[in-house]
Design a protein around this motif. Structure first.
Motif, PDB file in Angstrom:
ATOM      1  N   VAL A 216      75.908  51.055 115.911  1.00  0.00           N
ATOM      2  CA  VAL A 216      77.354  50.893 116.037  1.00  0.00           C
ATOM      3  C   VAL A 216      78.086  51.977 115.250  1.00  0.00           C
ATOM      4  CG1 VAL A 216      79.274  49.371 115.457  1.00  0.00           C
ATOM      5  CG2 VAL A 216      77.242  48.431 116.536  1.00  0.00           C
ATOM      6  N   GLU A 217      77.617  52.277 114.059  1.00  0.00           N
ATOM      7  CA  GLU A 217      78.256  53.326 113.252  1.00  0.00           C
ATOM      8  C   GLU A 217      78.151  54.681 113.939  1.00  0.00           C
ATOM      9  OE1 GLU A 217      77.750  51.555 108.701  1.00  0.00           O
ATOM     10  OE2 GLU A 217      76.262  52.963 109.512  1.00  0.00           O
ATOM     11  N   THR A 218      77.030  54.925 114.599  1.00  0.00           N
ATOM     12  CA  THR A 218      76.881  56.197 115.326  1.00  0.00           C
ATOM     13  C   THR A 218      77.886  56.280 116.473  1.00  0.00           C
ATOM     14  OG1 THR A 218      74.532  56.305 114.779  1.00  0.00           O
ATOM     15  CG2 THR A 218      75.278  57.613 116.650  1.00  0.00           C
ATOM     16  N   ARG A 219      78.006  55.198 117.207  1.00  0.00           N
ATOM     17  CA  ARG A 219      78.955  55.205 118.323  1.00  0.00           C
ATOM     18  C   ARG A 219      80.404  55.296 117.824  1.00  0.00           C
ATOM     19  NH1 ARG A 219      77.955  50.807 122.817  1.00  0.00           N
ATOM     20  NH2 ARG A 219      79.489  52.199 123.775  1.00  0.00           N
ATOM     21  N   TYR A 220      80.655  54.696 116.630  1.00  0.00           N
ATOM     22  CA  TYR A 220      82.005  54.776 116.067  1.00  0.00           C
ATOM     23  C   TYR A 220      82.342  56.215 115.670  1.00  0.00           C
ATOM     24  CZ  TYR A 220      85.735  54.387 112.596  1.00  0.00           C
ATOM     25  OH  TYR A 220      86.892  54.575 111.874  1.00  0.00           O
ATOM     26  N   ILE A 225      83.655  53.546 120.199  1.00  0.00           N
ATOM     27  CA  ILE A 225      84.116  52.194 119.907  1.00  0.00           C
ATOM     28  C   ILE A 225      85.081  52.233 118.738  1.00  0.00           C
ATOM     29  CG2 ILE A 225      82.019  51.072 120.767  1.00  0.00           C
ATOM     30  CD1 ILE A 225      81.060  50.916 117.898  1.00  0.00           C
ATOM     31  N   SER A 226      85.720  51.089 118.512  1.00  0.00           N
ATOM     32  CA  SER A 226      86.667  51.008 117.400  1.00  0.00           C
ATOM     33  C   SER A 226      85.947  50.564 116.120  1.00  0.00           C
ATOM     34  CB  SER A 226      87.782  50.020 117.729  1.00  0.00           C
ATOM     35  OG  SER A 226      87.251  48.704 117.828  1.00  0.00           O
ATOM     36  N   GLU A 227      86.679  50.628 115.008  1.00  0.00           N
ATOM     37  CA  GLU A 227      86.106  50.230 113.714  1.00  0.00           C
ATOM     38  C   GLU A 227      85.862  48.716 113.658  1.00  0.00           C
ATOM     39  OE1 GLU A 227      87.131  50.661 108.917  1.00  0.00           O
ATOM     40  OE2 GLU A 227      88.546  51.360 110.458  1.00  0.00           O
ATOM     41  N   LEU A 228      86.499  47.948 114.549  1.00  0.00           N
ATOM     42  CA  LEU A 228      86.334  46.510 114.566  1.00  0.00           C
ATOM     43  C   LEU A 228      84.870  46.122 114.796  1.00  0.00           C
ATOM     44  CD1 LEU A 228      87.518  43.658 114.498  1.00  0.00           C
ATOM     45  CD2 LEU A 228      87.989  43.896 116.961  1.00  0.00           C
ATOM     46  N   ASP A 229      84.192  46.818 115.688  1.00  0.00           N
ATOM     47  CA  ASP A 229      82.781  46.518 115.945  1.00  0.00           C
ATOM     48  C   ASP A 229      81.926  46.826 114.725  1.00  0.00           C
ATOM     49  OD1 ASP A 229      83.434  45.725 118.463  1.00  0.00           O
ATOM     50  OD2 ASP A 229      82.769  47.559 119.461  1.00  0.00           O
ATOM     51  N   VAL A 230      82.275  47.870 113.994  1.00  0.00           N
ATOM     52  CA  VAL A 230      81.532  48.215 112.777  1.00  0.00           C
ATOM     53  C   VAL A 230      81.695  47.113 111.735  1.00  0.00           C
ATOM     54  CG1 VAL A 230      81.295  49.878 110.889  1.00  0.00           C
ATOM     55  CG2 VAL A 230      81.786  50.684 113.216  1.00  0.00           C
ATOM     56  N   ALA A 231      82.906  46.637 111.573  1.00  0.00           N
ATOM     57  CA  ALA A 231      83.155  45.574 110.599  1.00  0.00           C
ATOM     58  C   ALA A 231      82.402  44.304 110.978  1.00  0.00           C
ATOM     59  CB  ALA A 231      84.646  45.295 110.498  1.00  0.00           C
TER      60      ALA A 231
END
Length: 479
Positions: A216-220, A225-231
């Motif tokens: 997820v961090e790589t895609r962010y 993607i947005s930071e919401l998925d990372v959180a």
């Protein structure tokens, strides 16, 4: 001749009275029990094996935990039986009860005492006809005394019967402590193995969520993607770690408790991690009621009942005359060097040629109150005995139903795990295709974890209930 006849008649009368026991004859009270367990399906042939259960706690229980085929559990059971302090305390209570039985039996035999004494005495000058008025003399005495209670109405016999039943009850309670210890060791062991399985599950989950977070961090960073998925990914990883620590805390407490059962300080005991494997428990279709005969708590309740019945007899005997034979034989002399001469011999017998017969006339109802109390105690023990039998049947029913339903529940849960895993695969594929949000992936992964953890907990609960059923039956069903 007249003296001999009188003595023979007196002896015959004493022998006749000695057989006049007034205590009630003990009979085990009847208990209404079901013809079969509700949870056990019995054929006609199997129902013939059922009978009215009679306490028989001396029957062999064997190494019932061997049905689980776990060498580690075998070793733990051996350690517990050798070093558990509660078990050693129960063994000491058995010794105490047997000592009390020995003391009660001693009352059947005469008591002999011997001693040496010296008395210094001055005769009063006011005594008329004294050989040496105002004189002082020393009297040496060496005597052997005899005291014996003739058990006219069975008081001593009743006390012996009560002490014997108490000793048997203490032995049954020891077996109860032993069985409880063995069951507690097995249940604690399976709990630790269950927690090991949950720990392994969380370790795998944490590894997967860490990989998901990296993805997820790589895609962010690439702006997909947005930071919401990372959180959300970081939150799920932290939650899994926190839950894993909670399981570690439970395992530490369970391991400490197992150490105490083994008679060891928790600091000196550790159990290597090993996830719990599903335990196959094959219970015979028709468990005969005779298995309940081995339950030591039922035997202890029945022996307490027998002791209470005997004490009713002892209390009733107190309402009747008590006959005690006493006497003393020895030597008396005013000179120590002449003490053991035949001419210095002396003897002393009580009234009625060595007998002392006491008959209670009025005591304000004290003895009758003792009889009433003994009878009430007997009635209490009857109720406790019957309740212990009913409780035993209830616990067996609980165990049988729990194992049956847990087996069915486990099959359903396995199907739920497979469905949840498939749903997780589809959600990940859809997320990678951009058709669903990362929240769908998180929910699917969380659902898989919950279903798998439920399977592990059901396996642990099934092992726990299998041990509980064995405890309810008073041991295993293989002997």
């Amino acid at each position: 001749m007249i003296t001999r006849i009188s003595f023979a008649a007196t002896a015959s009368l004493l022998a006749l009275l000695a057989g006049c026991a007034v205590g009630p004859k003990y009979e085990r009270p009847a208990v209404e029990v079901p013809a079969a367990f509700k949870e056990a399906s019995l054929s006609a042939a199997e129902q013939q094996r059922w009978k009215q259960a009679q306490p028989a706690d001396a029957l062999a229980r064997g190494r019932w935990w061997a049905i689980f085929k776990d060498p580690a559990l075998d070793a733990l059971q051996t350690q517990a039986m050798q070093a558990n302090q509660d078990l050693q305390a129960a063994a000491a209570r058995v010794k105490q009860a047997r000592a009390l039985l020995g003391r009660a039996r001693a009352d059947r035999l005469p008591e002999l005492t011997t001693g040496l004494a010296a008395n210094r005495q001055r005769t009063s000058e006011a005594i008329q006809g004294a050989a040496d008025p105002g004189g002082t003399a020393t009297l040496w005495r060496a005597q052997t005394g005899l005291a014996y209670e003739v058990d006219l109405f069975g008081r001593v016999a009743s006390e012996v019967d009560a002490a014997s039943a108490d000793a048997q009850r203490a032995q049954a309670l020891y077996q109860s402590v032993l069985l409880a210890l063995q069951a507690d060791v097995a249940q604690s062991y399976f709990l630790i193995r269950q927690l090991d399985g949950e720990t392994l599950l969380y370790e795998h989950t944490i590894a997967l969520r860490r990989m998901s977070l990296d993805l997820v961090e790589t895609r962010y960073r690439e702006g997909d993607i947005s930071e919401l998925d990372v959180a959300r990914a970081r939150s799920e990883l932290a939650t899994a770690r926190a839950q894993a620590l909670g399981i570690d805390r439970q395992r530490a407490a369970a391991e400490h408790g197992l150490a105490l059962l083994l008679g060891r300080p928790p600091a000196d005991f550790s159990l290597s991690r090993q996830p719990l494997a599903r335990i196959p428990v094959a219970i015979p279709a028709g468990l005969p009621s005779s298995l309940l005969e081995r339950r030591p708590d039922i035997a202890a309740a029945e022996r307490a009942l027998a002791a209470a019945n005997a004490r009713v007899g002892a209390a009733k005997a107190a309402l009747f005359p008590q006959l005690t034979l006493t006497g003393a034989f020895g030597f008396e002399s005013s000179e120590l060097d002449e003490l053991l001469r035949w001419s210095s011999r002396s003897f002393l017998l009580g009234p009625l040629v060595g007998t002392a017969l006491s008959l209670p006339i009025f005591d304000g109802g004290r003895r009758q109150a003792g009889v009433d109390r003994a009878r009430a105690r007997y009635e209490e023990d009857v109720a406790l005995y019957r309740q212990s039998v009913l409780k035993a049947f209830g616990e067996v029913e609980d165990g049988l139903s729990s194992l049956r339903l847990l087996g069915e529940q486990g099959e359903v849960q396995d199907s739920a795990v497979a469905s949840a895993a498939r749903a997780a695969e589809l959600s990940k594929a859809q997320y990678e295709a951009g058709s669903v949000s990362y929240l769908e992936v998180i929910d699917a992964d969380r659902n898989v974890l919950q279903r798998k953890r439920a399977v592990v907990q059901l396996d642990g609960l099934r092992a726990h209930e299998a041990v509980q059923l064995i405890r309810a039956l008073g041991g295993g069903w293989d002997s």
